[in-house]
Design an enzyme around this catalytic site. Sequence first.
Site, short mmCIF file in Angstrom:
data_model
loop_
_atom_site.label_atom_id
_atom_site.label_comp_id
_atom_site.label_asym_id
_atom_site.label_seq_id
_atom_site.Cartn_x
_atom_site.Cartn_y
_atom_site.Cartn_z
N ARG A 25 31.05 62.46 19.19
CA ARG A 25 32.11 63.39 19.52
C ARG A 25 33.61 63.10 18.91
NH1 ARG A 25 31.24 66.40 25.19
NH2 ARG A 25 29.07 67.45 24.41
N GLY A 102 23.79 44.13 23.29
CA GLY A 102 24.24 42.85 23.72
C GLY A 102 24.34 41.77 22.64
N ILE A 126 24.32 44.35 30.59
CA ILE A 126 24.60 44.49 32.41
C ILE A 126 24.86 43.12 32.72
CG2 ILE A 126 23.03 46.45 32.93
CD1 ILE A 126 21.09 44.46 33.90
N ASP A 127 24.47 41.77 32.10
CA ASP A 127 24.86 40.50 32.22
C ASP A 127 26.22 40.13 32.07
OD1 ASP A 127 22.15 40.44 32.77
OD2 ASP A 127 21.51 39.16 30.81
N ARG A 212 27.03 29.42 63.76
CA ARG A 212 28.05 30.08 63.85
C ARG A 212 28.03 31.34 64.56
NH1 ARG A 212 29.89 29.36 57.97
NH2 ARG A 212 31.77 30.67 58.62
N ARG A 248 13.27 35.62 53.99
CA ARG A 248 12.42 36.97 53.28
C ARG A 248 13.15 36.83 52.09
NH1 ARG A 248 9.40 36.70 57.15
NH2 ARG A 248 8.88 38.53 58.27
#
Length: 323
Positions: A25, A102, A126-127, A212, A248
């Site tokens: 644009r 990148g 993104i890194d 804790r 997990r």
Amino acid sequence: MKRIAVLTSGGDGPALNATIRAVTRQGIQQGVEVYGVRWGYRGLVNDEMSLLTSRDVGGLMGRGGTFLGTARCPEFKQLQVRQTALRTLNQHGVEGLVVIGGNGSLAGALALHDMGFPTIGIPASIDNDVDGTDLAVGVDTTVNTILEAIDRIKDTASSHQRAFLIEVMGRNCGYLALAGGLAGGAELILVPEAEGPSMEKIAATVVDAYVRGKHHCILVIAEGWRPGTHAVETYLKEHQATLGFEVRVTILGYLQRGGSPSAADRLLATRMGSFAAQRLLDGTSGQMVALRGNKLALCPLAEAVQQLRPLDLSLLQLSDVMD
Ligand code: ADP
Ligand code: F6P
């Protein structure tokens, strides 16, 4: 200039469409034609490009991915292949190129500039590993995606009194782990740029959280950290009896790449895209658009691609204080 082109290259991420929209644009507004190149540099080599109208880029702001497509094109490192690309651009009367991507993609843009073709880069990774800019397009959305995942995992972790290892993207760079982990209140963050604690110390962190009185223990691990998430999982599971928490693992993987961009990313994409088109049409070449202290600036591509953006390791210490 009468005609410029835009492409997305390398790993995809959020707000690429918003960036293409802004380049297009701004170009149209300044009276030039803007061509969209499909599939990154491959589209230059294979002659896959067409005119974009203002309507073609309408309704795209909130859409993830890249409607032009992206690709890795290793052969673009060869001079002969780039010569073919330049021939295609010349045949279409394209006089300047905006590359969105990148480090590798920006190295490609520099190579074209060095061959005399006017090129400007927009950092999109993104890194957040592109040097010379505070932020790349797509980072903010991805950190928010990671944060949402951490929050959700915390809900289940607390309900069951579990320790979770959450692996996030970042093959060579720990920015996502650091930013996501800090914002998500992780008990431990492991990044490739810093030698992490020993397995004994990692286990001690988990035990400490339990003693804790915490109801969960969240470890955020960058995929590039070694010896790796699996090694931590194995060690902790072998010492399950002494930990307090059950262990997990969740690997967030490619869900971090997709999705609708955040407001901050849409804004950054719009600013950077518009700036890139303006500078290209001003006659600038061989530069990358950079964000510095919330102001847009130019950074030579040759500097930007020289090294990965260093991680602010003081933030790791901050995360220790917040533990
Ligand atoms: P990203 O841009 O996300 O870092 P890559 O490192 O895979 O992704 O690079 C994307 C593409 O950029 C490569 O597939 C190749 O086409 C091009 N590229 C990378 N490095 C160079 C280089 N040194 N010279 C020319 N082109 C390059
Ligand atoms: O965009 C960068 C990145 O997300 C890295 O963190 C990750 O290692 C890589 O892309 C994986 O991408 P691909 O599988 O497309 O090579």
